[in-house]
Design a protein around this motif. Structure first.
Motif, PDB file in Angstrom:
ATOM      1  N   LEU A 148     -51.866  37.786  35.517  1.00  0.00           N
ATOM      2  CA  LEU A 148     -52.766  38.745  36.206  1.00  0.00           C
ATOM      3  C   LEU A 148     -52.884  39.106  36.982  1.00  0.00           C
ATOM      4  N   LEU A 149     -53.324  37.951  37.869  1.00  0.00           N
ATOM      5  CA  LEU A 149     -53.222  37.873  39.592  1.00  0.00           C
ATOM      6  C   LEU A 149     -51.686  37.938  39.513  1.00  0.00           C
ATOM      7  N   GLN A 150     -50.779  37.249  39.354  1.00  0.00           N
ATOM      8  CA  GLN A 150     -49.703  37.252  40.215  1.00  0.00           C
ATOM      9  C   GLN A 150     -49.069  38.389  39.793  1.00  0.00           C
ATOM     10  N   SER A 151     -49.129  38.934  38.824  1.00  0.00           N
ATOM     11  CA  SER A 151     -48.892  40.951  38.439  1.00  0.00           C
ATOM     12  C   SER A 151     -49.123  41.238  39.642  1.00  0.00           C
ATOM     13  N   SER A 152     -50.632  41.651  39.577  1.00  0.00           N
ATOM     14  CA  SER A 152     -51.306  42.211  40.246  1.00  0.00           C
ATOM     15  C   SER A 152     -50.284  42.669  42.302  1.00  0.00           C
ATOM     16  N   LEU A 153     -50.715  41.144  42.768  1.00  0.00           N
ATOM     17  CA  LEU A 153     -49.159  41.130  44.533  1.00  0.00           C
ATOM     18  C   LEU A 153     -48.291  41.779  43.804  1.00  0.00           C
ATOM     19  N   TYR A 154     -48.007  41.457  42.760  1.00  0.00           N
ATOM     20  CA  TYR A 154     -46.956  42.824  42.850  1.00  0.00           C
ATOM     21  C   TYR A 154     -46.323  43.674  42.838  1.00  0.00           C
ATOM     22  N   LEU A 155     -47.476  43.845  41.758  1.00  0.00           N
ATOM     23  CA  LEU A 155     -48.158  46.074  41.518  1.00  0.00           C
ATOM     24  C   LEU A 155     -48.117  46.316  43.087  1.00  0.00           C
ATOM     25  N   GLY A 156     -49.654  45.316  43.483  1.00  0.00           N
ATOM     26  CA  GLY A 156     -49.862  45.922  45.470  1.00  0.00           C
ATOM     27  C   GLY A 156     -47.843  46.571  46.375  1.00  0.00           C
ATOM     28  N   ILE A 157     -47.669  45.353  46.445  1.00  0.00           N
ATOM     29  CA  ILE A 157     -46.107  45.947  46.956  1.00  0.00           C
ATOM     30  C   ILE A 157     -45.210  46.773  46.150  1.00  0.00           C
ATOM     31  N   SER A 158     -45.632  47.355  44.640  1.00  0.00           N
ATOM     32  CA  SER A 158     -44.411  48.405  43.809  1.00  0.00           C
ATOM     33  C   SER A 158     -45.173  49.573  44.195  1.00  0.00           C
ATOM     34  N   ALA A 159     -46.487  49.678  44.642  1.00  0.00           N
ATOM     35  CA  ALA A 159     -47.461  51.501  44.673  1.00  0.00           C
ATOM     36  C   ALA A 159     -46.894  51.069  46.071  1.00  0.00           C
ATOM     37  N   LEU A 160     -46.842  50.586  47.386  1.00  0.00           N
ATOM     38  CA  LEU A 160     -46.969  51.013  48.344  1.00  0.00           C
ATOM     39  C   LEU A 160     -44.961  51.913  48.205  1.00  0.00           C
ATOM     40  N   ALA A 161     -44.572  50.992  47.931  1.00  0.00           N
ATOM     41  CA  ALA A 161     -42.856  51.254  48.044  1.00  0.00           C
ATOM     42  C   ALA A 161     -42.830  52.299  47.563  1.00  0.00           C
TER      43      ALA A 161
END
Length: 406
Positions: A148-161
């Protein structure tokens, strides 16, 4: 310079494509083989990796060919789902975070392909898929927290894009809407100026007819009476004055007739104002040097039809050139032919609000809209309407005859 239309949406498209190509660098280097050997994957794993990567790129290119269009969204959702699945398979095969970069590519194009709420749902679903993928890694099998922690980091990048692409898309739409409003305002201003010119000419003609013409007629009658009463040599001068008055009255009548006859709306400037500044589209307008229409309602219909053609070409045709041909026909009508070099209309689909509104406007003045089907390459339509109002049409009355000059 290279034939690429560089606007905000196309720049986003090519930036995401560049990111996709960077994700493929491991496939053309020794890193992929070393990675799979370390993971003790079978030889087929590299082929699966390559096939999923190519499949992702092909679907991405097809989905972004007509960037900004919201049509065929069920097919787009299916294509995006396949892209998400392909990226997850790449991550599972390579045991890495490569799918996170591919999902950033997906997040960039989502606001330009689908409604906002659907884009948000897909971002959440793709990151849930990454949680499932990370949980299958040996180091994450004992606890779902790190996944979940690893996915949440990538989720932040996707949300920014996603937000960046959404803002760029909204700004592009606002600029296009502002350009359309400005061009419509310029065309309307030209039409109002032309209407004011005609109204002023009609006012002058009425003043000449009612005032000058009336006094000249009275003067001519008085001189006629005086010619019978005067004695030579004054009678000769009276007859000369009477002839001059009659000639002046004829000249006034001729001027009034010319002023009344030139009562057509010159649409040349208004039409050219509409086609100026259309982004990434070369508009080729062919019409007479001075193009005029007498009926204001028909002038408005022609301007709105041209405006709708421009809007549809920019939004849906994905064209580089648009040819507009306006001409008078032998049957006393006006024809507008529009043709572009876009993607065409191969299937008989339900017409949008723009074409429906164009048909309704033309029907109000007794006109018609013809769209040949199918059109494999480029889009072509032809609009025709009579220049003279016909009695009996809904919302159209016969034009009253111009009163003659007494």
């Amino acid at each position: 310079m290279f034939g690429i239309k560089l606007n905000h949406t196309s720049m986003l498209r090519y930036a995401a494509l560049f990111t996709y190509l960077c994700v493929g660098v491991p496939l053309v280097s020794t890193w992929a083989d070393q990675r799979l050997s370390m993971l003790q994957r079978p030889n087929m794993a590299l082929l699966i990796w390559a096939v999923c990567y190519v499949l992702f790129g092909v679907i991405y290119w097809l989905l972004t060919r007509n960037f900004g269009s919201r049509r065929f969204w069920p097919l787009k959702v299916l294509g995006l789902a396949i892209m998400i699945l392909a990226s997850i398979v790449i991550g599972w095969v390579s045991h890495s975070g490569l799918p996170a970069m591919l999902m950033v590519v997906i997040a960039v194009v989502l606001p330009l392909l689908l409604p906002i709420w659907m884009g948000v749902v897909l971002i959440v679903l793709q990151n849930l898929g990454m949680v499932v993928m990370f949980s299958l890694f040996p180091e994450y099998q004992h606890s779902i927290g790190p996944a979940l922690l690893q996915s949440s980091l990538y989720l932040g990048i996707s949300a920014l894009a996603f937000v960046v692409a959404l803002v760029a898309s909204q700004q592009a739409e606002e600029r296009e809407r502002q350009r359309q409003l400005n061009s419509e305002l310029r065309a309307t201003r030209a039409l109002l100026a032309e209407s004011s010119r005609i109204a002023e000419r009609m006012r002058i003609s009425r003043e000449l007819h009612d005032l000058v013409g009336h006094h000249l007629t009275a003067l001519s009658l008085n001189l006629e009476v005086a010619s019978h009463l005067a004695q030579p040599p004054a009678a000769d001068h009276v007859r000369k004055a009477q002839g001059t008055a009659k000639q002046l009255l004829a000249d006034v009548r001729e001027v009034v007739s010319e002023l009344r006859q030139d009562a057509e709306l010159d649409l040349t400037h208004a039409l050219r104002s509409l086609i100026e500044g259309v982004p990434s589209l070369n508009v080729h307008l062919k019409m007479p040097p001075r193009f005029a229409v007498e009926d204001p309602q028909r002038a408005q219909v022609l301007l709105r039809c041209v405006q709708e053609v421009l809007t549809n070409t920019v939004r849906h045709a994905h064209a580089s050139n648009l040819w507009l041909h306006i001409e008078r026909t032998a049957d006393g009508g006006l024809r507008l032919d529009a043709r572009d070099d876009g993607r065409g209309a191969p299937q008989l689909e339900q017409e949008g609000n723009g074409l429906t509104g164009m048909r309704e406007r033309l029907a109000e003045v007794g006109g018609r809209l013809d769209i040949p089907r199918p059109q494999a390459r480029g889009f072509h339509l032809s609009a025709w309407f009579p220049l003279e109002p016909e009695v009996g049409l809904p919302g159209v009355s016969a034009r009253p005859e111009t009163p003659g000059v007494a």
